[in-house]
Design an enzyme around this catalytic site. Structure first.
Site, mmCIF file in Angstrom:
data_model
loop_
_atom_site.group_PDB
_atom_site.id
_atom_site.type_symbol
_atom_site.label_atom_id
_atom_site.label_comp_id
_atom_site.label_asym_id
_atom_site.label_seq_id
_atom_site.Cartn_x
_atom_site.Cartn_y
_atom_site.Cartn_z
ATOM 1 N N ARG A 1 0.641 -12.111 14.669
ATOM 2 C CA ARG A 1 2.153 -12.133 15.425
ATOM 3 C C ARG A 1 2.098 -11.281 16.298
ATOM 4 N NH1 ARG A 1 8.219 -12.341 12.647
ATOM 5 N NH2 ARG A 1 9.318 -11.829 14.567
ATOM 6 N N ASN B 1 6.703 -22.338 11.999
ATOM 7 C CA ASN B 1 6.704 -22.306 13.494
ATOM 8 C C ASN B 1 5.313 -22.660 14.279
ATOM 9 O OD1 ASN B 1 9.479 -22.022 13.871
ATOM 10 N ND2 ASN B 1 9.363 -19.909 13.167
ATOM 11 N N CYS C 1 14.784 -25.993 10.723
ATOM 12 C CA CYS C 1 15.132 -24.613 11.049
ATOM 13 C C CYS C 1 16.466 -24.207 10.649
ATOM 14 C CB CYS C 1 15.255 -24.651 12.540
ATOM 15 S SG CYS C 1 15.518 -23.393 13.592
ATOM 16 N N HIS D 1 14.222 -24.432 18.585
ATOM 17 C CA HIS D 1 14.190 -23.187 19.375
ATOM 18 C C HIS D 1 14.621 -23.435 20.573
ATOM 19 C CE1 HIS D 1 12.078 -20.643 15.980
ATOM 20 N NE2 HIS D 1 13.103 -21.161 15.580
ATOM 21 N N TYR E 1 17.563 -18.317 21.214
ATOM 22 C CA TYR E 1 16.111 -18.229 21.936
ATOM 23 C C TYR E 1 16.277 -18.738 23.437
ATOM 24 C CZ TYR E 1 13.743 -18.230 17.385
ATOM 25 O OH TYR E 1 13.498 -17.967 16.150
#
Length: 421
Positions: A90, A144, A164, A194, A244
């Protein structure tokens, strides 16, 4: 009823456990299995999970295992919440895109594509093993990028639904602002994972009074502040976008910000270390307050509702899920995965009708859907050219020079996770 959580060693898991304990009448879990390859984390999280159940008087049994096949055997539903490559991957997703002047984020843009490439093959392998062991089990995907991962699962014929927590977060927030119960708030929620907009906020159900304009008028400043968008933008759009959307509506501003502060990955890694230390305290028997800062708020309530609906035990009559379009949004392919309100039952989700979508939103959805199609092809078949085309199609990239540079960086940072690289 047996449920299995793959990625059960996640620091998210106590949030999920707390929901299972509190909402046991909605979802009467008899056995809960936490599966994770990280033995030390699994032991810490599993110990806290058992203490949470004991404190709240839940009679269910919690077991832990590193053996996936044993863990999913006989499960009625399998929840996926894994992160291939961990926080280290990440951290990379959030940094190398900035070198090309693009947003560095773990679920969208170039970082989101990297995560999809690492994740889809792993999830499909897990799903095949679930199907061999228990073909009737539902797979609930919280991993995700949910839209792409769920599409991969459905395309391979699995009984899967994507989940989500963005929608349930808005529901809770709007209920608080309106002074009503969350159960009384129904969202006209539309988009892709998102990439969603609240186009209506109804009281009492799908046919209830729409109070979105009232919300924006009376609480627009607070809502805008949470989204970190100017209030006039919300007023001009006439909707509430998910946070987002700031990556799209304020891309250059976000890139400048991200270049001047520690990454979210670094913050989360430090938080996770502290959470795991806390989980090891044998006196701790409830989820700590710090967990609220980790993300995933209300994930447990959403997961319980969805599992209960799929397994025939009740839950909310309408839930926001990720599922096949099948004509719900006529401007998208039938096999696109959309995020909308649906009636959920043992046969799966059935999307509710969606009013005509403003071209301002529909155009962006169509663009990102095309990117997701190319991203899934790259995840399934590999190859530098497929990665390049997916990046070129993404509206947060969109220039060939950027796409070239990002392709090289993505492959360089992810070779250990890409069988074809």
């Amino acid at each position: 009823m047996k449920l299995t959580v793959v990625g059960g060693g996640s620091t998210y898991t106590p949030e999920l456990i707390d929901g299972f304990a509190r909402l046991r009448d909605t979802l009467p879990v008899e056995e809960l299995v936490l599966v994770d390859p990280a033995a030390e984390r699994l032991e810490l999280v599993g110990g806290l999970a058992r203490r949470i159940f004991a404190r709240q008087g839940h009679p269910g049994r919690i077991t832990t295992t590193r053996d996936l096949d044993a863990g999913v055997d006989g499960a009625d539903a399998v929840l996926l919440q894994l992160r291939v490559g961990g926080q280290a991957a990440r951290q990379q997703d959030e940094t190398w895109p900035l070198e090309c002047g693009c947003v560095g984020q773990e679920t969208t843009g170039a970082g989101g594509l990297a995560k999809a490439l690492r994740t889809v093959p792993v999830v499909l392998d897990i799903a095949e093993r679930v199907r061999r062991t228990n073909p009737d089990a539902w797979i609930i995907d919280f991993t995700n990028p949910v839209g792409i991962v769920t599409r991969a699962l459905l395309q391979a014929g699995h009984k899967a639904v994507g989940l989500c927590n963005v929608a349930i977060g808005f529901q809770r927030k709007f209920a608080r602002l309106l002074g009503v119960s969350p159960a009384d708030v129904h969202l006209d929620h539309v988009g892709l994972n998102h990439l969603t907009w609240e186009t209506g906020v109804r009281l009492g159900g799908p046919e209830g009074e729409d109070v979105l304009s009232k919300l924006l008028s009376e609480h627009g400043e607070a809502i805008a502040a949470d989204l970190r968008l100017p209030r006039p933008v919300l007023e001009r759009l006439g909707v509430v976008p998910s946070y987002y959307l700031r990556y799209f509506y304020a891309h250059d501003e976000v890139v400048r910000e991200l270049g001047t502060k520690p990454s979210r990955a670094a913050e989360v890694a430090a938080m996770e270390a502290e959470l795991l230390r806390m989980y090891g305290d044998p006196a701790l028997d409830e989820k700590p307050e710090l967990l609220a800062k980790r993300g995933g708020a209300f994930y447990s309530e959403a997961a319980v509702d969805l599992a209960a609906g799929l397994l025939g035990g009740g839950g909310s009559p309408y839930q926001v899920v990720n599922t096949l379009n099948r004509g719900t949004l006529p401007f998208l392919p039938d096999d696109a995965v959309i995020e909308v309100q649906a009636a959920v039952g043992p046969k799966g989700p059935t999307p509710l009708p969606v009013p005509t979508v403003d071209p301002l939103f529909a155009g962006l959805m169509a663009n990102v859907t095309a990117y997701e199609d190319l991203a899934l092809t790259a995840a399934l078949h590999g190859g530098r050219e497929r990665v390049f085309k997916a990046l070129l199609a993404h509206p947060l990239v969109g220039q060939y020079a950027y796409a070239e540079g990002l392709t090289d960086r993505l492959i360089a940072h992810n070779r250990e996770h890409l069988a074809w690289a």
